[in-house]
Write a protein that holds these residues in place. Sequence first.
Motif, PDB file in Angstrom:
ATOM      1  N   SER A   1      59.717 138.658  38.237  1.00  0.00           N
ATOM      2  CA  SER A   1      58.552 139.382  38.860  1.00  0.00           C
ATOM      3  C   SER A   1      57.010 139.494  37.882  1.00  0.00           C
ATOM      4  O   SER A   1      55.780 138.863  38.516  1.00  0.00           O
ATOM      5  N   LEU A   2      56.847 139.457  36.405  1.00  0.00           N
ATOM      6  CA  LEU A   2      55.376 138.797  35.522  1.00  0.00           C
ATOM      7  C   LEU A   2      55.369 137.488  36.353  1.00  0.00           C
ATOM      8  O   LEU A   2      54.522 136.566  36.879  1.00  0.00           O
ATOM      9  N   TRP A   3      56.282 136.777  35.952  1.00  0.00           N
ATOM     10  CA  TRP A   3      56.265 135.495  36.034  1.00  0.00           C
ATOM     11  C   TRP A   3      56.010 135.102  37.801  1.00  0.00           C
ATOM     12  O   TRP A   3      55.163 134.321  38.247  1.00  0.00           O
ATOM     13  N   GLN A   4      56.220 135.280  38.960  1.00  0.00           N
ATOM     14  CA  GLN A   4      55.547 135.119  40.584  1.00  0.00           C
ATOM     15  C   GLN A   4      54.889 136.186  40.462  1.00  0.00           C
ATOM     16  O   GLN A   4      53.583 134.843  41.380  1.00  0.00           O
ATOM     17  N   ALA A   5      54.842 136.963  40.018  1.00  0.00           N
ATOM     18  CA  ALA A   5      52.359 137.077  39.962  1.00  0.00           C
ATOM     19  C   ALA A   5      52.061 136.008  39.311  1.00  0.00           C
ATOM     20  O   ALA A   5      51.113 136.163  39.809  1.00  0.00           O
ATOM     21  N   LEU A   6      52.255 135.623  38.414  1.00  0.00           N
ATOM     22  CA  LEU A   6      51.462 135.003  37.761  1.00  0.00           C
ATOM     23  C   LEU A   6      50.971 134.158  38.049  1.00  0.00           C
ATOM     24  O   LEU A   6      49.678 132.926  38.461  1.00  0.00           O
ATOM     25  N   ARG A   7      52.348 133.597  39.034  1.00  0.00           N
ATOM     26  CA  ARG A   7      51.690 131.984  39.559  1.00  0.00           C
ATOM     27  C   ARG A   7      51.166 132.002  40.906  1.00  0.00           C
ATOM     28  O   ARG A   7      50.293 131.528  41.914  1.00  0.00           O
ATOM     29  N   LYS A   8      51.132 134.044  41.898  1.00  0.00           N
ATOM     30  CA  LYS A   8      50.199 134.118  42.586  1.00  0.00           C
ATOM     31  C   LYS A   8      49.267 134.025  42.358  1.00  0.00           C
ATOM     32  O   LYS A   8      47.897 132.945  42.761  1.00  0.00           O
ATOM     33  N   LEU A   9      48.459 134.579  41.472  1.00  0.00           N
ATOM     34  CA  LEU A   9      47.324 134.850  41.067  1.00  0.00           C
ATOM     35  C   LEU A   9      46.261 133.910  40.669  1.00  0.00           C
ATOM     36  O   LEU A   9      45.295 133.997  39.675  1.00  0.00           O
ATOM     37  N   ALA A  10      47.499 133.722  39.152  1.00  0.00           N
ATOM     38  CA  ALA A  10      46.802 132.472  37.982  1.00  0.00           C
ATOM     39  C   ALA A  10      47.256 130.803  38.546  1.00  0.00           C
ATOM     40  O   ALA A  10      48.548 130.593  37.658  1.00  0.00           O
ATOM     41  N   PRO A  11      47.719 130.420  39.734  1.00  0.00           N
ATOM     42  CA  PRO A  11      48.148 128.800  40.140  1.00  0.00           C
ATOM     43  C   PRO A  11      47.750 128.174  38.080  1.00  0.00           C
ATOM     44  O   PRO A  11      48.793 126.933  38.398  1.00  0.00           O
ATOM     45  N   LYS A  12      46.659 127.665  38.420  1.00  0.00           N
ATOM     46  CA  LYS A  12      46.379 126.464  37.410  1.00  0.00           C
ATOM     47  C   LYS A  12      47.237 127.453  35.838  1.00  0.00           C
ATOM     48  O   LYS A  12      47.790 126.259  35.631  1.00  0.00           O
ATOM     49  N   THR A  13      46.848 128.484  34.985  1.00  0.00           N
ATOM     50  CA  THR A  13      47.488 128.934  34.040  1.00  0.00           C
ATOM     51  C   THR A  13      49.461 128.822  34.875  1.00  0.00           C
ATOM     52  O   THR A  13      49.674 128.532  33.098  1.00  0.00           O
ATOM     53  N   ALA A  14      49.966 129.233  35.081  1.00  0.00           N
ATOM     54  CA  ALA A  14      50.835 129.385  35.275  1.00  0.00           C
ATOM     55  C   ALA A  14      51.667 127.721  35.405  1.00  0.00           C
ATOM     56  O   ALA A  14      52.734 127.257  34.860  1.00  0.00           O
ATOM     57  N   SER A  15      50.564 126.613  35.869  1.00  0.00           N
ATOM     58  CA  SER A  15      51.180 125.298  35.535  1.00  0.00           C
ATOM     59  C   SER A  15      50.819 124.858  34.365  1.00  0.00           C
ATOM     60  O   SER A  15      51.581 124.122  33.629  1.00  0.00           O
ATOM     61  N   ARG A  16      50.294 124.614  33.423  1.00  0.00           N
ATOM     62  CA  ARG A  16      49.758 124.819  32.318  1.00  0.00           C
ATOM     63  C   ARG A  16      51.038 125.303  31.646  1.00  0.00           C
ATOM     64  O   ARG A  16      51.287 124.227  30.348  1.00  0.00           O
ATOM     65  N   VAL A  17      51.235 126.303  31.919  1.00  0.00           N
ATOM     66  CA  VAL A  17      52.751 126.738  30.831  1.00  0.00           C
ATOM     67  C   VAL A  17      53.769 126.507  31.488  1.00  0.00           C
ATOM     68  O   VAL A  17      54.828 126.044  30.201  1.00  0.00           O
ATOM     69  N   GLN A  18      54.050 125.907  32.327  1.00  0.00           N
ATOM     70  CA  GLN A  18      54.851 125.494  32.797  1.00  0.00           C
ATOM     71  C   GLN A  18      55.240 123.951  32.202  1.00  0.00           C
ATOM     72  O   GLN A  18      56.115 123.178  31.103  1.00  0.00           O
ATOM     73  N   ALA A  19      53.944 123.221  32.172  1.00  0.00           N
ATOM     74  CA  ALA A  19      53.991 121.946  31.034  1.00  0.00           C
ATOM     75  C   ALA A  19      53.986 122.324  29.596  1.00  0.00           C
ATOM     76  O   ALA A  19      54.664 120.913  29.335  1.00  0.00           O
ATOM     77  N   GLY A  20      53.434 122.701  29.370  1.00  0.00           N
ATOM     78  CA  GLY A  20      53.562 123.627  28.070  1.00  0.00           C
ATOM     79  C   GLY A  20      55.039 122.923  27.034  1.00  0.00           C
ATOM     80  O   GLY A  20      55.758 123.081  26.541  1.00  0.00           O
ATOM     81  N   ALA A  21      55.317 124.219  28.932  1.00  0.00           N
ATOM     82  CA  ALA A  21      57.526 123.838  27.727  1.00  0.00           C
ATOM     83  C   ALA A  21      58.127 122.937  28.221  1.00  0.00           C
ATOM     84  O   ALA A  21      59.505 122.844  27.980  1.00  0.00           O
ATOM     85  N   ALA A  22      58.016 122.129  29.107  1.00  0.00           N
ATOM     86  CA  ALA A  22      58.308 121.007  29.076  1.00  0.00           C
ATOM     87  C   ALA A  22      58.030 120.135  28.697  1.00  0.00           C
ATOM     88  O   ALA A  22      58.536 118.997  28.742  1.00  0.00           O
ATOM     89  N   ALA A  23      56.852 119.719  28.095  1.00  0.00           N
ATOM     90  CA  ALA A  23      56.152 118.711  26.875  1.00  0.00           C
ATOM     91  C   ALA A  23      57.488 118.273  25.947  1.00  0.00           C
ATOM     92  O   ALA A  23      58.161 117.661  25.992  1.00  0.00           O
ATOM     93  N   PRO A  24      57.866 119.456  25.453  1.00  0.00           N
ATOM     94  CA  PRO A  24      58.491 118.883  23.706  1.00  0.00           C
ATOM     95  C   PRO A  24      59.687 118.544  24.447  1.00  0.00           C
ATOM     96  O   PRO A  24      61.417 118.013  23.822  1.00  0.00           O
TER      97      PRO A  24
END
Length: 96
Positions: free
Chosen positions: A19-42
């Motif tokens: 639920s928190l992840w969905q709220a983050l993606r809805k309210l702060a899409p750029k931040t959520a995208s950066r978090v996803q990219a940071g988790a995927a990079a390694p």
Amino acid sequence: MSANLLIQYAVIALLVAASLWQALRKLAPKTASRVQAGAAAPLLRPQRGAFAQRVGRWIQPKGATGDCGDGCGTCGTCGPSDAPAEQTVTFHPPRK
């Protein structure tokens, strides 16, 4: 603590995290995208295994192409352009 209670707490924690992840993606899409990219990079490094790279590609955010086909919906211009901005609601008396 019993095993059933531990399982219950784990399920509740997963639901709250989702639920928190969905709220983050809805309210702060750029931040959520950066978090996803940071988790995927390694995981996408060449020295990682095939499974880790597959998970990294799955986690990696989809890149926005800038056209109306990517479905980002951030500009508000996607969709039918001939639709009226406002629609009038008309109430009719009940039929007898």
